[in-house]
Write a protein that holds these residues in place. Structure first.
Motif, short mmCIF file in Angstrom:
data_model
loop_
_atom_site.label_atom_id
_atom_site.label_comp_id
_atom_site.label_asym_id
_atom_site.label_seq_id
_atom_site.Cartn_x
_atom_site.Cartn_y
_atom_site.Cartn_z
N ARG A 50 0.84 -1.20 0.00
CA ARG A 50 0.00 0.00 0.00
C ARG A 50 0.87 1.24 0.00
N GLY A 51 0.34 2.29 -0.52
CA GLY A 51 1.15 3.49 -0.66
C GLY A 51 1.10 4.44 0.50
N SER A 52 0.19 4.26 1.44
CA SER A 52 0.05 5.21 2.55
C SER A 52 1.25 5.15 3.47
N GLY A 53 1.50 6.24 4.12
CA GLY A 53 2.69 6.34 4.94
C GLY A 53 2.64 5.54 6.20
N ASP A 54 1.42 5.13 6.67
CA ASP A 54 1.32 4.38 7.93
C ASP A 54 1.29 2.88 7.70
N ALA A 55 1.70 2.44 6.52
CA ALA A 55 1.59 1.03 6.21
C ALA A 55 2.78 0.22 6.69
N GLY A 56 3.83 0.86 7.16
CA GLY A 56 5.03 0.13 7.53
C GLY A 56 4.85 -0.68 8.80
N GLY A 57 5.86 -1.51 9.09
CA GLY A 57 5.84 -2.33 10.29
C GLY A 57 4.98 -3.57 10.11
N LEU A 58 4.56 -4.11 11.26
CA LEU A 58 3.74 -5.32 11.29
C LEU A 58 2.32 -4.93 11.66
N ARG A 59 1.35 -5.37 10.82
CA ARG A 59 -0.03 -4.92 11.04
C ARG A 59 -1.00 -6.10 10.94
N PHE A 60 -1.90 -6.21 11.90
CA PHE A 60 -3.00 -7.18 11.90
C PHE A 60 -4.29 -6.41 11.61
N GLU A 61 -5.00 -6.82 10.58
CA GLU A 61 -6.22 -6.13 10.19
C GLU A 61 -7.39 -7.12 10.16
N GLY A 62 -8.27 -7.02 11.15
CA GLY A 62 -9.45 -7.88 11.20
C GLY A 62 -9.11 -9.36 11.22
N VAL A 63 -8.02 -9.73 11.89
CA VAL A 63 -7.55 -11.12 11.86
C VAL A 63 -8.43 -12.00 12.74
N ALA A 64 -8.87 -13.11 12.16
CA ALA A 64 -9.61 -14.13 12.91
C ALA A 64 -9.00 -15.48 12.59
N PHE A 65 -9.10 -16.39 13.57
CA PHE A 65 -8.52 -17.72 13.35
C PHE A 65 -9.32 -18.75 14.12
N ARG A 66 -9.59 -19.87 13.41
CA ARG A 66 -10.22 -21.04 14.00
C ARG A 66 -9.44 -22.25 13.51
N TYR A 67 -9.10 -23.17 14.42
CA TYR A 67 -8.35 -24.35 14.01
C TYR A 67 -9.17 -25.19 13.04
N PRO A 68 -8.52 -25.75 12.02
CA PRO A 68 -9.27 -26.48 10.97
C PRO A 68 -10.13 -27.62 11.50
N ASP A 69 -9.69 -28.29 12.57
CA ASP A 69 -10.45 -29.44 13.07
C ASP A 69 -11.37 -29.07 14.23
#
Length: 585
Positions: free
Chosen positions: A324-343
């Motif tokens: 992305r071109g915006s200046g605040d895109a650097g570093g490590l970013r989580f955006e709306g992250v969800a996780f459920r184990y496959p089993d």
């Protein structure tokens, strides 16, 4: 298995042809006997008898030589087939997702890569060839028998239908017990491996007797299954041996009567019976060959159960990456992250739900949360040890799901709470974190991890640490794992409570060295103790699968009761010391 066999098909086919010729040479011997009996013997010609004996000797020598040639033709290529299949299995295991390895017992995978592949090599070397060779030999033999005396030949052909039915029933039953036995070998292998790796726990708690009983129970199950296989094989072998023998006996009686009546020559009867006896091994071996073939079939099923498992996707469907071109895109970013184990059950709540978090370039973010809050799971998503259920994670604005895994894992380095070392030297274990790193970089990484103990080892960094690194203490293993994480000077560093096994003095030294090293690195550090939290510029509190609060350590102490409660427990642990009961939390 054809893709593996295809490169050596010429030698396998040649070996089969050689074996067929060798086997058919054995069928010529009865014809020579017929000539000897009806000719030189009947005419009382000693010279003719000696000539016939010489021909028989030459035929036997040629048969032995051809069978030896067959063995030479298949030995090397089949060893190559086995090695190729084992290499593909190992390569595939490295590419399977962590969720697969969480579900599968290691002993089951080991048995598939060792015992099962050995069975496949044996099948290609012996049953595959001799099922064809013996079938051809039996066919040619019956043509010879019918040509010599068709009435007796029909007597010998009578058992064919019952034998086919018996073999069909046997194969169906044997398939079940063969698969059961191979699965039980995998279970037994798992128990042995766990007992060896956990020998300190077994001895420490005096559990050797219970472990021995568990092992004996599995051994007895396997013994019972193997005895079941033996009973089936004994039964089919007895029937396959007895029924043709009865037919040969009947043919002998009828043939003797015909010779007495003058309707058949003695030489023809000798040749007929010799041919029938020559066919005994091809017929008798059917049960043995079918058993080996069925074991190979179940071994093939087990092998491809693993090979058919889906590898880690390079880029999950529907994911589009890019910078992305915006200046605040650097570093490590989580955006709306969800996780459920496959089993996980369909109605189970996700482990992580709507995680939004940004770690700025060069910033160290501490991740704090109660037991089971999902901290380790969240850190495992960064190097894509697990795939996101929803949302995305970016590194300097680039979606990690769109990156080749090789590049992603060059950018991100990890150190886990449970350090895993391999049966290699100290240096080799550390340099797994940066292929091609120099000795100077190795030394710097050991210094950062305060692993000065390496210099006192018998061969320094060249000292072999043994399986799982159990020749070292827990703190030493953890420091080497930390050195492995920092040796490549990664742009992004993920540390899962990497200092939990260290005493307070060593921890302080490591933290000071890490603080200097982390100045130019974007880091996410799972922390349980205030001393580790102090490494960070900011702290994120993970609670209920969400980021509940973000701020400095002091800010969260003042404004968040849950964080203050967690840190008060951490202060208590720190005061109690690393060797106390509380320190083991």
């Amino acid at each position: 298995m054809w893709p593996y066999v295809r490169p050596v098909r010429t030698r396998l086919f040649s070996a089969a042809c050689v074996a067929i010729v060798a086997s058919c040479l054995g069928l010529v011997i009865p014809l020579v006997l017929k000539w000897i009996v009806d000719g030189p013997v009947a005419e009382r010609d000693p010279g003719g008898v000696w000539l016939g004996a010489l021909v028989l000797l030459l035929l036997g020598f040629a048969e032995a030589l051809l069978f030896g040639l067959r063995r030479w033709l298949v030995a090397r290529p089949l060893a190559g087939v086995e090695a190729s299949m084992r290499a593909d299995l190992y390569r595939h295991l490295q590419r399977l997702p962590v969720a697969f390895h969480d579900r599968w017992a290691s002993g089951q995978l080991l048995s598939r890569g060792t015992t099962d592949l050995m069975l496949l090599r044996m099948f290609l070397a012996f049953p595959l060839t001799f099922l064809l060779v013996n079938a051809t030999t039996i066919l040619v033999g019956f043509v010879i028998l019918l040509g010599q005396e068709w009435t007796l030949g029909l007597v010998l052909m009578a058992p064919i239908v019952p034998l086919v039915i018996l073999c069909w029933v046997f194969e169906a039953r044997y398939a079940v017990v063969a698969r059961q036995a191979q699965d039980q070998v995998g279970d037994l292998t798992t128990v042995v491996e766990e007992s060896v790796l956990g020998i300190r726990i077994i001895k420490g708690f005096g559990r050797h007797r219970s472990q021995a009983l568990a092992f004996r129970g599995l051994s007895e199950q396997l013994r019972g299954t193997e005895l079941g296989k033996a009973r089936l094989l004994a039964g089919i072998w007895a029937l396959i041996t007895t029924i043709p023998e009865l037919a040969i006996g009947a043919a002998l009686v009828l043939g003797t009567i015909q010779v007495a009546d003058g309707g058949l020559s003695a030489g023809t009867l000798v040749a007929f019976l010799s041919t029938a006896l020559a066919l005994r091994w091809p017929v008798d071996s059917i049960g043995f060959l079918l058993a080996m073939s069925q074991e190979a079939a179940t071994a093939t099923d087990r092998f491809f159960e693993v090979m058919d498992a889906a590898e880690e996707p390079e880029a999950p469907a529907g994911v589009s990456g890019g910078v992305r071109g915006s200046g605040d895109a650097g570093g490590l970013r989580f955006e709306g992250v969800a996780f459920r184990y496959p089993d996980a059950p369909a109605n189970a709540a996700p482990v992580l739900a709507r995680i939004d978090l940004r770690v700025r370039p060069g910033e160290t973010m501490a991740l704090v949360g109660g037991t089971g809050s999902g901290k380790t799971t969240l850190t495992a998503l960064v190097p894509r040890l697990h795939e996101l259920t929803a949302g995305r994670i970016t590194l300097d604005g680039e979606d990690i799901a769109a990156m080749p895994r090789e590049r992603l894992r060059e950018l991100v380095s990890v150190a886990f709470e449970e350090p895993t070392l391999f049966s290699a030297s100290v240096g080799e274990n550390v340099l797994m974190g940066a292929e091609g790193a120099s000795a100077e970089e190795l030394g710097r990484a050991l210094d950062v991890a305060q692993a000065g103990f390496v210099k006192s080892l018998p061969h320094g960094a060249g000292t072999q640490v043994g399986e799982q690194g159990l020749s070292l203490s827990g703190g030493q293993r953890q420091r080497l794992a930390l050195a492995r994480a920092v040796v490549g000077q990664p742009r992004f560093l993920v540390l899962d409570d990497p200092l939990s096994a260290l005493d307070v003095h060593t921890e302080a030294l490591v933290e000071a060295a890490l603080r200097r090293m982390l100045e130019d690195t974007t880091a996410l550090v799972v922390a349980h103790r205030p001393s580790t939290v102090m490494l960070a510029d900011r702290v994120a509190l993970l609670s209920g699968g969400r980021i509940a609060a973000v701020g400095t350590h002091q800010e969260l102490l003042r404004t968040n009761e849950e964080y203050a409660w967690l840190m008060s427990g951490g202060d208590a642990v720190a005061k109690a010391g690393p060797d106390s009961e509380e320190g083991a939390r």
